[in-house]
Structures are given as structure tokens and as C-alpha cells.
Enzyme design. Structure first.
Site, PDB file in Angstrom:
ATOM      1  N   ALA B  65     -58.343  77.368   3.441  1.00  0.00           N
ATOM      2  CA  ALA B  65     -57.157  77.396   2.069  1.00  0.00           C
ATOM      3  C   ALA B  65     -58.038  78.627   1.235  1.00  0.00           C
ATOM      4  O   ALA B  65     -57.100  79.311   0.814  1.00  0.00           O
ATOM      5  CB  ALA B  65     -56.984  76.307   1.258  1.00  0.00           C
ATOM      6  N   HIS B 195     -63.663  81.177  -0.040  1.00  0.00           N
ATOM      7  CA  HIS B 195     -63.665  82.401  -0.902  1.00  0.00           C
ATOM      8  C   HIS B 195     -64.941  83.282  -0.486  1.00  0.00           C
ATOM      9  O   HIS B 195     -64.885  84.376  -0.170  1.00  0.00           O
ATOM     10  CB  HIS B 195     -63.744  82.163  -2.458  1.00  0.00           C
TER      11      HIS B 195
END
Lengths: 524, 477
Positions: B65, B195
Site C-alpha cells: 500500500a 514508502h
């Protein structure tokens, strides 16, 4: 500066203001390395061509814009339909965040579901410790009566043994021995969300009935079990209940999330509401029979379990969608229960037929492209043909070849099914090519179809295919999930949506001021 | 005035902790805190970026995600393959509102879902051959794509696939970047590692493969703005108006060309520190490009940020900043004049990700509202360090809050508004607490910049002062 306190604009129309249009044009021209508009148009037109379609259908490895989701999503919906039940997914936590938000967006409701948050160490050593503390924490915090355990692909790939883990968690005192913990393996690389529903249902029925099945006797409670399947229309649960009650037939709905997915805003958040009770599940083997409203969805494990273990016939039915298959459903219930079909349902049927007669002229010979889950598509094809609509492209991403053969037979045998092209295992990028090759009058499917509508519109007004939003998920319209698509009542809803979409289409084509002043009628 | 006193807030935390079994209680105790007077260093009072406890109903997502959904996904002219089973790509398709403009399916691909739809045989025999073939098929059907990224789902890392090797070969034969991203969902403890992994792949597979080009004196990059509801656009316009040249925008409405151009800028402007500090630090170390955090929520922070940005440049830009601030001043005063009286003194609880649990505090204060509780899904300690400085004493701080904790906190505090995500929204609306989604801007936005603040103010007023909240009880009760 376009914004003012009197007239505050969100994204649209704010970004249509000149300063933003100029800014975006400059960004594209100077920094994006973007091909020029002629090139873009040329390539766009190519993507709508027969040559592109041919290339597109040669794909063997790549899936683009699928029309299916993965197993544990179905397992979660199934579990939500049982009383005081917490769906619990053994594996990575991100999956559960996705399942919850996917359902949140469709139902506009809270979705309670936990994960046991397996991470890298669990990938190496297995997720047993996660199961132990996960069951313990979930029990302490959310006090479920049932924890329904399914799996993500991570747990499946490393081969975690659910049954052993759960049993050990009990033996080692993390949760009481008597805690209710049905489970199902739901690998996302097999089947789809409908498979996951089937597996979870079988897991729950097995857990609560297997050991006591020798004490049960088919038919002894005089009831009929209904399994709704991966059903996302709240109205359909209610319709099935209403029909059984109107027939005076005792029934048990095995999984009914229509309460927990429709709780009121009255100051209290209810994590659990309604649902099938443990007592009802345990009594289910005593029923006359179990009817599976989505026979393809439930056609593998659950049907086999009901036939082999409970000894019920699990009589094959069609989904009760449209006129004939609702008739057949009611007749089957009547046959199994010995109860007649009451006048109230005859009246409702007559009303649907009346509506069909009123609208038939606007529907006859219209062509539809439709996509979705197998049972839905099957039922929708049947009803469309009853309305005189001709299925043109029939696309199911998550069906077997065998299911395709059954559907082909239904289409082949019907005069309005003759022009249908069946596409099994294809995705929505295939569908895009199909509707460019031959334009249907409308599409029926979930919200993802809006991108196809947009693309057809870009090719030109004459190519635009309007979308009737029936299916799952529906994210971009409000409250449609509350409607009913099954039974005569569902037929009324579908018919109303379809005919009015076609009439709106006609308005769109004929509202040219001073040009198309004909057929822009007040009365139709 | 805060909602609770220090003592009451601490008592509330204790009460909530009592719900947990002992081991879990000890863990969760470290993630819940009350902001102390003069609270500056978070390290001693809150623990973050740790594994979520099993079974507690965390709102967190996964590394996939963080990479596909957040960092890579918005790069609009590349095709991002959800590599693995069908679900991840489907659940994350077109849901984040990271807007872009382009010919979708022709030269941009942001709202589409490309997946390898792994079947059992792919798990057994591996997915590398399929991946290689997919990339060829992509290039045949979408010839204007600028490159491909491979967003790994859980099984990829478990079955021993060598996606790096496939990527190298495909990249060579296509003459385009093909970036393998090891963002399997089981890695790390939240979106956050995704990330970081995504940042590293931008570094290794894009940035460091380019020769550094010379840029102009006013060239800057916007980094860590995902253009939710158009946020980056309503930010960019201010930077351009003050005289800067935004040559690169990541990753909302971003392009490969802009990623590549980034090494030429004079200053990297970092909005979401959490998700993009890694690449900013890398560019500082390798290319000597300074970076600074800024905050474009609410006029106070915007003006402060514009001046801080301008301080890196000459007087032309400094004057430009003042000109921009002055230009929007009347509109902002009108907005505050209209909405502040309707929102003054209202108390807000937040639970979001990235930067928002601290960055939006100023915007609420501009409207006379007070943040009485805030927390992050996937923060690290440096985020809490930054947070403690901007919230009031006795503000409740919760890290990776669980569903039951958030409900108990809200029940007790009874805030006038909660800003969190879709998973929380319907819980609190049923409790009668006004709610705005602060991830997606609840299908509104932009909220960044001056134009965005006007919408923010309107939306908060809509939520807090909706007539529906007085209708929860029937009149006969």
C-alpha cells in the site's frame, strides 16, 4: 484568483478556471515529456480499432482492470452474516485494511474485521504466535461469540495449518476451549471472492454440525435453509425473508449481514447486529433442504458438504432473478414445503408482468453488454431476454469453462440470446475492446464500467455506451446497495433502471435545440 | 481549553488499557500518551513504528500500500503492475484520489489496474516468466508508456522469484525503465516501509541512472504531495506565482520525466516528510540539493512556509512571496470571517497518516478550532517530535490506535469533529459525531494552498453544522 467566500469551488470546477488550465498546460508542455495531442488522439483511436482488439485478445499473462476480487473478501462477507461474529484473517494486515475499506465504500457502513498482522518473522517461522495472541486479543477486546478465521495468500504460501494453530491456541489457554472458531483456507491465488464465500460457509457449517450430524434428521424441523451467497444487495436478504414468510415456510438464512450492514444512526455504534445464530446453524441439518440462491458461487464445497454430510439434496435452482426464475424458485419452495404460493406473491408477479408490458416497446431488441459474478450474470441474462433485450457481450471474469457451457446453453436456447458472445475469464479491458467493436445500447455492471463509458464517449457521442450500475462494487452512487435485484420486486427495480437509462439516452440524443425536435417527447 | 485535563486524559488511557490482556496492555501503554507541558522530545513518552498487535483491529495497511498506493502509483505515465494475486490491485484501484490529467489507457494509467492475477501454478512454478511476458504485452498494448514498475505482493517474496533479473532484461529489451519493487505486504510493520522501499527504488533505478543536468536559479521540486483532490496543483500555483519554477512534482500527477529532472533543482520542497524524506536526504547527500519541510494547510502555516521557502532565494523571490501572501489576504479574511464564527471553539480529534495529524493543526486553529487528540497510523518518532511542538498540553496522542481505543476516546471526549479514514467514518457518524475523511478529503479538496483552505473551511463547517446531527433521536423520545 478564482476562489471567493461567496462561491467556493472544489476540484471541479476550480481546476477549469483559466489560471489552473494555463498552469497545467505549461506543466505538461515544459516538464512532462508528453506526446503531442495529435499523437495521443491517434493512439487513442488505435485502441478502439479492430486491430487493437485482436492484439488485446492475444494477451496471455497480463490482466487489465479485472472484474473479480480475492477469496478472503468473500470469507469476510460470509462471516459478517452470523450473529456476534468477528471475521478474523490470518496473515498480512494490509489485506484486512483493504477488505474493510472496500466494503466501507460500497455499503457506507463500518466493517469490523481483524487481522493477526503477520510480518517477516512470521514468514520465516510461521504465524502460530500471531494466531495465539490474535485470538486472545480479539476475544478480550471485541467479545465475539464466533471468530471466523480465514487466510491471506501469505499464510497460504508458507503453509500455515489453521486447524492445528487454532486448536493449540485453545489448548494453551489463549482462548477458552469452548470458544467458537470455525475456519477456512482462502488462498487468493485460487478462484475469486465467490470461492472464498463458499469456503468460509463450508467451514462454518462443518465446524458447528460435523460432530453432531448423526443426531440430525433431514426434514425433522420442517424448514428450508437459504444460503444467499456473495450477496451485496441488502434488499435481496429482505426479499428472501419476505417471500418465505409470505409462503408460510419456516426457513433459516445461513449468513444474513443485512442488519450489521444497515445499522441506524441514533447515537450508538453497534459492532454486531442481527445474523444467523449458532442454534440456527446447528439446526440447519434438520431442514428439508438447503437452497443456494447463488448456485455457482456455492456450487463447490458447500453443496458437497450439504449433500454428503447432511444428506440433504441441495436441490439445484437458478438464481431467482427476473420472472421465470423467480417463478421457479417459488414453485420449488412450494414443492419442498407443501405450501401453496400465496395470492400476495401472485399479485406482485402480476405487477412485474404489467410493468414489463408497459415498457416492452422501449426494450425490445435493445442490446446489452453485461459483466459481473457468474450467478448475477446468469440471472441478469435470463431477465434481459424476458424483457426482449438481447445480451450482446456477456463477460464473467471469475467463472469456469463449465459454467460458461451452462450459460451458453441458456443463451442458445432463447430467441433473444442468439447474438450473445460469451467471454469467460476475460477482464474489463477486453470488454472495452468489445464495446468499441460493436456498440451495445447499454452496459450493466459495477462502478468500474464508468471508465469504459468515458472512453466510448471520447470516441464520439455516437459511440457512448451508458452504464446501468447493478453489481458489486458500486462506489460512485449512493445507497444503491440497499435496493433489491432478486424476485419480482428486484425485476421491477432492474426494469425501471434499464428503461429509464434508455429513455434518458434518447433525450440526450434528441435535445438538440432547433435540430432534433422530434422524438424529444414529453410522453413516452 | 482542552477537552480533558492532564489527569483526566491519563485516567482515560488507563481505563482503555484495562480492556487488554496483560501482554497487550503493556505494549499498547507505550503507544498512548498525553502531551506534557513543554513536550518537545517524543522519544520518552511514546513509542512508534512497532509491529501492530495481532487481533486488535489496527487501521494500518502494508508495504505494498505504501509503495503502489502512495509513492509509485501516482506516477502517471508509467505502468505499475500489481504482481501477485488479484486482490491487492483491485482493492487499491482508483481509490486514493491522487488526481492527474491525461489520456488514460494511452499515455497515462493512474486509475487502471494491471495485475498478474497469480494462480496456483504461478505460486508453484514461480511468476518470473509470466512477469516477463506481461511486460512485453504491456509495451505492445500501451506503446506510449514511459516505463513499468513491479509492485510485489506477498507471495513474490515467499516463492523465491527473481524480479530484479526480469526487470533488468525487460528494461534492456524495451529501452525503458523497469523497476522491481520489493514491497511485499508482510515487510515491515505498516505502509511506512513501503514508502522507504519505493524511495530506494527511485534512487537506484531512476535517479542514479541519470546524469545530473543543470537547472535554472529558481528551479524547485515539490516532493511528497500526492495531489489528493488536486492538492499539488493548488500548491504549485502559489510557488509559481512567487517566481519559482516547479520543474518536478512527486508523485501526485507526476511523470518519469519529472522524477529524472529532480536532480537539477536548487531546493527540494518536502510536504510529506514521512513518505519521502529518504529520497530527499539522498539527493542532499549525492547532489548537494538542500531540502526543507513546508506546510500548506491554512493561511498561517502557508505564509510562514512561503517566507521560509523564499529565504532560500534572492529578493525577487522574497518579494514574490510577500506579493502572493498579500494577494490572497482579502479572500482568506473573507473565508475566516464567514466560517470562524461558526467553528470557534470546536474540538477536533484526528487519526490519519503521513503528515496530516500535525500539519492540519494550524488550519484548524486558523478557524478557531482546537485539536484535542491526534495520532498516526504509521509514524516514526521523528514525526511525534514534530507533533508535540504543535499541539496543546493535555492533547491525547495515540499511535496505531486500535478501533476500540478510538471509540472509547471519542465517547469520552465527545469531540465536535473527527477527522480520520473511511474505516472510522461510519462508526463515528452513527455515534452522532461529525466526521470528515482526512485521507481522501471525503471526495472534496484540494485542501492545500489558499484556494484549498477555502474548501477546507467550507467542508469543516458542512460537517460540524450539518442539520442531520440534531436528528439522531426521534422527537417522541
Amino acid at each position: 484568483m478564482s476562489q471567493s467566500a461567496e462561491h467556493i469551488m472544489p476540484c471541479h470546477p476550480l481546476f477549469r478556471e483559466p489560471e489552473y488550465k494555463d498552469m497545467l498546460a505549461a506543466k505538461a508542455a515544459q516538464f512532462e515529456d508528453k506526446p503531442d495531442m495529435d499523437k495521443l488522439e491517434e493512439v487513442f483511436q488505435w485502441t478502439t480499432s479492430p486491430e487493437y482488439k485482436e492484439l488485446n485478445f492475444k494477451r496471455e499473462a497480463l490482466t487489465i482492470n479485472p472484474a473479480k476480487a480475492c477469496q478472503p473478501l468473500g470469507a469476510v462477507l460470509c462471516a459478517l452474516g452470523f450473529k456476534d461474529t468477528l471475521p478474523y484473517v490470518h496473515g498480512s494486515q494490509g489485506c484486512v485494511a483493504y477488505f474493510r475499506s472496500y466494503f466501507n465504500r460500497h455499503f457506507k457502513e463500518p466493517i469490523a474485521c481483524v487481522s493477526d498482522s503477520m510480518t517477516e518473522d512470521a514468514a520465516v517461522f510461521g504465524g502460530h504466535p500471531n494466531m495465539n495472541t490474535g485470538l486472545q486479543n480479539a476475544t478480550a477486546l471485541y467479545k465475539p461469540n464466533i471468530i471466523a478465521v480465514s487466510t491471506t495468500c501469505m499464510a497460504e504460501v508458507i503453509g500455515d495449518d489453521l486447524h492445528a494453530f487454532i486448536t493449540n491456541a485453545k489448548k494453551n489457554g489463549f482462548i477458552p476451549m469452548e470458544a467458537h472458531t470455525p475456519s477456512a483456507h482462502t488462498p487468493s491465488f485460487v478462484g475469486s471472492h465467490t470461492t472464498g464465500y463458499d469456503n468460509m460457509m463450508e467451514g462454518i457449517l462443518r465446524y458447528f454440525t460435523l460432530n453432531e450430524v448423526h443426531e440430525k434428521q433431514v426434514g425433522s424441523n420442517g424448514r428450508i435453509n437459504i444460503i444467499p451467497g456473495f450477496e451485496t444487495y441488502l434488499g435481496n436478504y429482505r426479499l428472501l425473508r419476505r417471500y418465505m414468510e409470505a409462503m408460510g415456510v419456516g426457513y433459516t438464512m445461513l449468513s444474513d449481514p443485512s442488519e450489521v450492514l444497515d445499522t441506524p444512526a441514533d447515537g450508538t455504534y453497534r459492532m454486531y447486529a442481527g445474523g444467523t445464530t449458532v442454534e440456527e446453524i446447528k439446526d440447519a441439518p434438520n431442514a428439508i433442504d438447503t437452497l443456494m440462491v447463488q448456485p455457482i458461487c456455492m456450487g463447490t464445497k458447500t453443496r458437497k458438504f450439504i449433500q454428503d454430510t447432511w444428506g440433504q439434496p441441495a436441490t439445484a435452482i437458478h438464481p431467482p432473478m427476473g420472472l421465470a426464475w423467480t417463478d421457479a424458485f417459488l414453485m420449488k419452495v412450494s414443492e419442498l414445503s407443501g405450501k401453496p404460493i400465496p395470492p400476495s406473491l401472485e399479485l406482485e408477479r402480476g405487477r412485474l408482468v404489467d410493468m414489463m408490458a408497459d415498457s416492452q416497446a422501449w426494450l425490445h431488441g435493445k442490446k446489452v453488454s453485461l459483466y459481473g459474478d457468474p450467478d448475477f450474470v446468469m440471472g441478469m441474462c435470463q431477465f434481459m431476454m424476458e424483457l426482449g433485450v438481447e445480451p450482446l457481450h456477456v463477460l464473467i471474469h471469475n467463472a469456469s469453462k463449465q459454467v460458461g457451457k451452462r450459460l451458453k446453453k441458456i443463451l442458445d436456447e432463447h430467441p433473444f440470446g442468439q447474438s450473445a458472445q460469451l467471454h469467460i475469464g476475460r477482464d474489463l479491458w477486453h470488454l472495452r475492446s468489445l464495446v468499441f467493436e460493436e456498440r451495445p445500447d447499454f452496459m450493466i455492471g459495477n462502478s468500474y464500467g464508468k471508465f469504459i463509458q468515458r472512453d466510448t464517449r471520447h470516441k464520439g457521442e455516437a459511440y457512448e455506451v451508458p452504464l446501468v450500475r447493478i453489481g458489486f462494487p458500486i462506489f460512485d452512487r449512493h445507497h444503491l446497495h440497499r435496493c433489491t435485484t432478486l424476485g419480482y420486486e428486484g425485476g421491477m427495480y432492474i426494469l425501471t433502471e434499464v428503461v429509464n437509462t434508455l429513455l434518458a439516452e434518447l433525450d440526450r440524443k434528441t435535445m438538440g435545440y432547433g435540430t432534433t425536435d422530434y422524438n424529444f417527447d414529453l410522453i413516452r | 481549553m482542552s477537552a480533558l485535563t492532564q489527569e483526566e486524559a491519563k485516567g482515560l488511557i488507563q481505563e482503555v488499557l484495562e480492556l487488554y490482556p496483560e501482554a497487550a496492555r503493556n505494549d499498547r501503554a507505550q503507544h498512548l500518551a498525553v502531551n506534557e507541558p513543554g513536550g518537545e522530545e517524543s522519544g520518552s513518552c511514546i513509542v512508534s513504528n512497532r509491529k501492530s498487535l495481532p487481533g486488535v483491529m489496527t487501521a494500518r495497511g502494508c508495504a505494498y500500500a505504501g509503495s503502489k498506493g502512495v509513492v509509485w502509483g501516482p506516477i502517471k505515465d508509467m505502468i505499475h503492475i500489481s504482481h501477485g494475486p488479484v486482490g491487492c490491485g483491485q482493492y487499491s484501484r482508483a481509490g486514493r484520489r491522487n488526481y492527474y490529467v491525461g489520456f488514460t489507457g494511452v499515455n497515462t494509467f493512474g486509475t487502471m489496474n494491471f495485475t498478474s492475477d497469480f494462480q496456483e501454478k504461478d505460486i508453484v512454478f514461480g511468476g518470473d516468466k509470466k512477469l516477463a511476458r506481461m511486460i512485453d504485452e504491456i509495451d505492445g498494448l500501451f506503446p506510449l508508456n514511459k516505463g513499468v514498475t513491479v509492485q510485489s505482493e506477498c507471495p513474490v517474496g515467499l516463492i523465491g522469484d527473481d524480479i530484479e533479473s526480469v526487470a533488468r532484461k525487460s528494461s534492456e529489451s524495451l529501452g525503458k525503465p523497469v523497476v522491481p519493487v520489493r514491497c511485499e505486504g508482510f515487510r515491515g510493520v505498516s505502509q511506512s516501509l513501503g514508502h522507504h522501499i519505493a524511495n530506494d527504488t527511485i534512487r537506484d533505478w531512476i535517479l542514479d541512472k541519470e546524469a545530473k543536468v543543470e537547472g535554472g536559479p529558481y528551479d524547485v521540486a515539490i516532493i511528497g504531495d500526492y495531489n489528493i483532490g488536486g492538492d499539488a496543483w493548488s500548491s504549485r500555483i502559489l510557488l509559481e506565482e512567487m517566481g519559482l519554477r516547479v520543474v518536478s512534482q512527486w508523485s501526485g500527477d507526476g511523470t518519469l520525466a519529472e522524477l529524472r529532472r529532480c536532480s537539477s533543482v536548487k531546493l527540494n520542497l518536502l510536504h510529506c516528510y514521512r513518505s519521502m524524506n529518504y529520497i530527499s536526504r539522498h539527493m542532499e547527500a549525492k547532489y548537494g540539493i538542500p531540502w526543507m519541510e513546508y506546510n500548506f494547510f491554512g493561511p498561517s502555516k502557508i505564509a510562514k512556509s512561503l517566507r521560509a521557502i523564499a529565504a532560500h532565494f534572492d529578493d525577487t523571490i522574497k518579494e514574490g512571496a510577500e506579493r502572493v501572501i498579500a494577494k490572497y489576504e482579502p479572500m482568506i479574511q473573507a473565508i475566516i470571517g464567514k466560517y470562524r464564527p461558526r467553528l470557534e471553539g470546536k474540538r477536533v480529534m484526528l487519526y490519519v497518516g503521513g503528515l496530516r495529524p500535525r500539519h492540519v493543526v494550524g488550519a484548524y486553529e486558523d478557524l478557531g478550532m482546537e485539536v484535542v487528540g491526534t495520532g498516526y497510523e504509521f509514524a516514526h518518532n521523528d514525526d511525534y517530535d514534530r507533533t508535540m511542538k504543535v499541539v496543546n498540553e493535555a492533547t491525547l496522542i495515540y499511535d496505531d490506535v486500535t478501533a476500540v481505543e478510538m471509540e472509547r476516546f471519542a465517547e469520552r471526549i465527545r469531540p465536535d469533529l473527527i477527522g480520520a479514514g473511511i474505516k472510522e467514518k461510519y462508526v463515528f457518524q452513527k455515534m452522532g459525531i461529525p466526521f470528515r475523511q482526512m485521507h481522501s478529503w471525503d471526495y472534496s479538496g484540494p485542501y492545500h494552498g489558499y484556494d484549498g483552505f477555502a474548501i477546507f473551511a467550507r467542508d469543516m463547517d458542512m460537517a460540524v453544522n450539518s442539520p442531520v446531527w440534531s436528528q439522531l433521536k426521534p422527537p417522541w423520545k
